[in-house]
Write a protein that holds these residues in place. Structure first.
Motif, short mmCIF file in Angstrom:
data_model
loop_
_atom_site.label_atom_id
_atom_site.label_comp_id
_atom_site.label_asym_id
_atom_site.label_seq_id
_atom_site.Cartn_x
_atom_site.Cartn_y
_atom_site.Cartn_z
N THR A 123 -2.21 -5.24 0.87
CA THR A 123 -1.75 -5.85 -0.96
C THR A 123 -2.55 -6.99 -0.07
OG1 THR A 123 0.27 -4.50 -0.90
CG2 THR A 123 0.08 -7.14 -1.87
N THR A 124 -3.25 -8.55 -1.27
CA THR A 124 -3.02 -9.21 -1.49
C THR A 124 -2.31 -10.04 -2.36
OG1 THR A 124 -4.93 -11.16 -0.83
CG2 THR A 124 -5.63 -8.71 -2.47
N LYS A 125 -2.97 -11.53 -1.91
CA LYS A 125 -2.00 -12.63 -3.15
C LYS A 125 -3.32 -13.55 -3.53
CE LYS A 125 2.10 -12.01 -1.20
NZ LYS A 125 3.99 -10.84 -1.98
N PHE A 126 -2.53 -13.79 -5.00
CA PHE A 126 -3.69 -14.20 -5.47
C PHE A 126 -3.12 -15.77 -4.97
CE2 PHE A 126 -3.75 -17.33 -9.06
CZ PHE A 126 -4.94 -17.31 -10.42
N THR A 127 -4.39 -16.45 -5.22
CA THR A 127 -4.88 -18.25 -5.25
C THR A 127 -5.78 -18.29 -4.96
OG1 THR A 127 -4.33 -20.02 -2.69
CG2 THR A 127 -5.42 -17.54 -2.28
N ASN A 128 -6.03 -19.64 -5.14
CA ASN A 128 -7.65 -20.47 -6.13
C ASN A 128 -8.53 -19.39 -6.90
OD1 ASN A 128 -6.53 -22.39 -4.52
ND2 ASN A 128 -7.21 -21.80 -2.80
N VAL A 163 -4.59 -2.26 -3.39
CA VAL A 163 -5.49 -1.59 -4.17
C VAL A 163 -5.14 -0.31 -2.68
CG1 VAL A 163 -8.01 -1.08 -2.94
CG2 VAL A 163 -7.14 -3.81 -3.24
N ARG A 164 -5.32 0.97 -3.73
CA ARG A 164 -4.55 2.00 -2.87
C ARG A 164 -5.66 2.85 -2.94
NH1 ARG A 164 -0.44 1.69 -4.81
NH2 ARG A 164 1.00 1.18 -2.98
N GLN A 165 -5.82 3.56 -2.18
CA GLN A 165 -6.63 5.44 -2.18
C GLN A 165 -5.13 6.34 -2.15
OE1 GLN A 165 -9.46 5.96 1.03
NE2 GLN A 165 -10.62 7.37 -0.64
N ASN A 166 -5.85 7.39 -3.19
CA ASN A 166 -5.17 7.89 -2.75
C ASN A 166 -5.13 9.14 -2.12
OD1 ASN A 166 -6.24 9.45 -5.63
ND2 ASN A 166 -4.79 9.21 -6.45
N ALA A 167 -4.30 10.70 -2.41
CA ALA A 167 -4.52 11.86 -1.77
C ALA A 167 -5.97 12.68 -2.29
CB ALA A 167 -3.67 13.25 -1.85
N SER A 168 -6.03 11.98 -3.86
CA SER A 168 -7.27 12.80 -4.63
C SER A 168 -9.19 11.99 -4.55
CB SER A 168 -7.06 12.80 -5.70
OG SER A 168 -7.23 11.40 -6.83
N GLY A 169 -8.63 10.94 -3.48
CA GLY A 169 -10.41 10.23 -3.15
C GLY A 169 -10.02 9.23 -4.33
N LYS A 170 -9.49 9.16 -5.19
CA LYS A 170 -9.05 7.44 -6.35
C LYS A 170 -9.04 6.49 -5.95
CE LYS A 170 -8.69 10.97 -9.88
NZ LYS A 170 -7.85 11.78 -11.15
#
Length: 373
Positions: A123-128, A163-170
């Motif tokens: 997870t990342t935060k919004f800045t600038n 951002v996430r990568q699930n078990a199916s690779g997507k």
């Protein structure tokens, strides 16, 4: 998506998540996996430090303490400087938040993350302006612009991205935004809803919703591929292909179920001002060996969760009847309790006091509407 009211006026601010599929190129995929590994390393490092400090002093580490140690950790491990620094700070914050929830008895004790887990995320935060959308392109910190499926218009102010990568690779990204929501126009309707397995939901206004049983639809195909996986050499290329195929089947089941639940809960929220439901102890009910698979497939807990936050968003009232209220056994006309109706095989019965013939689920929905507070 979870909403929280922040203003008592007609419109209020809530946090809403928008999930999109992203299509990173080969270089971006490598960088994403590197960030998964770095965030996992930081999380495990501070989790170990937290446990060690707690054993010695009886107190854990605050987020501030972890954040002040992070520059020293990056100086010690140069490869931590190659990834998004805000994502590393978020990993340290997750340790503190996990222990806060643990001590509030909201979840189990945090455990170390594994690179072998099928789902990885950061997870990342919004800045600038480091997170932005332009047509069918999405910009993320360190990754730059990438193509994504802009399937839904983004509203509000972006707060963070996961951002996430699930078990199916997507690959997927969830953007949390601060959105202004207005209540729906008020209506007079008030219904009681009885959840079940024969039919998913039976309402006091006569509406019935069939149980789609998505897991049952894919059960034979899933079992066939699980047998193939068991016959293949663990870690081999064919084993990995079978494992990914199983993950895609599970993903298809989950997508169908979530689509059904969202459509149903949204329809109920739009058409009714007050909704009465029964408090179900799903964790206890799922221990029944004969019904556990069907109860898990129904996903009642997720249905209640969606109904709860949508009621908050759109100014509806959600009432809950007590778990031990005899909604199925009580005649909604005269109030006489019939203990024999406790048997689930009894689908229809006639009240001996008033002579009213009842359908089990319809009668329960009437009683839930009366008993919910």
């Amino acid at each position: 998506m979870i909403g929280s009211v922040q203003d008592v006026s007609s419109k209020h601010l809530i946090h809403q998540a928008y999930k999109y599929r992203v299509y990173p190129n080969t270089e971006q995929q490598q960088l994403i996996r590197r960030m998964f590994g770095c965030c996992r390393f930081v999380y495990n490092y501070f989790l170990g430090a937290w446990n060690l400090t707690y054993e010695k002093t009886g107190k854990g580490l605050s987020y501030h303490t972890c954040a002040t140690q992070l520059p020293g950790l990056k100086a010690q491990y140069d490869w931590l400087k190659e990834v998004d620094s805000i994502a590393l700070q978020s990993a340290a914050r997750q340790v503190a938040d996990s222990f806060d929830r643990f001590f509030k008895k909201q979840n189990q004790a945090p455990h170390f993350k594994s690179r072998k887990h099928p789902v990885q995320s950061y997870t990342t935060k919004f800045t600038n302006g480091n997170i932005a959308i332009e047509g069918s392109r999405l910009k993320l910190p360190k990754l730059g612009w990438m193509r994504f499926a802009n399937s839904r218009k983004l509203e509000g102010r972006i707060l963070s991205a996961t951002v996430r990568q699930n078990a199916s690779g997507k690959f997927f990204v969830s953007l949390v935004c601060e959105v202004e929501k207005a209540p729906l126009p008020q209506v007079e309707a008030h219904i009681g809803i009885d959840l079940g397995l024969k039919e998913y939901a039976v309402c006091s206004n006569g509406e019935r919703y069939a149980n789609p049983r998505y897991y049952r639809q894919e059960e034979k195909k899933l079992a066939r591929w699980q047998r193939r996986l068991a016959r293949r050499t663990p870690g081999g290329s064919n084993w990995k292909k079978a494992k990914q195929h199983i993950a895609r089947i599970h993903e298809r089941i989950s997508n169908k179920r979530n689509d059904f639940l969202h459509q149903l809960t949204t329809k109920l929220i739009r058409e009714n001002q007050t909704i009465s439901i029964e408090h179900l102890r799903v964790a206890n009910m799922i221990q029944n060996p004969k019904l556990s698979k069907s109860i898990a497939d129904a996903s009642w807990g997720e249905w209640v969760r969606q109904l709860t936050y949508k009621a908050v968003w759109y100014g509806r009232t959600l009432r809950v009847a007590d778990t031990f209220e005899p909604t199925s056994q009580r005649c909604h006309v005269c109030g006489t309790i019939h203990p024999e109706v406790k048997n689930l095989s009894v689908r229809e019965w006639t009240c001996v006091s008033c002579g009213t013939h009842h359908n089990r689920d319809e009668n329960a929905s009437y009683n839930i509407k009366k008993a919910a507070v």
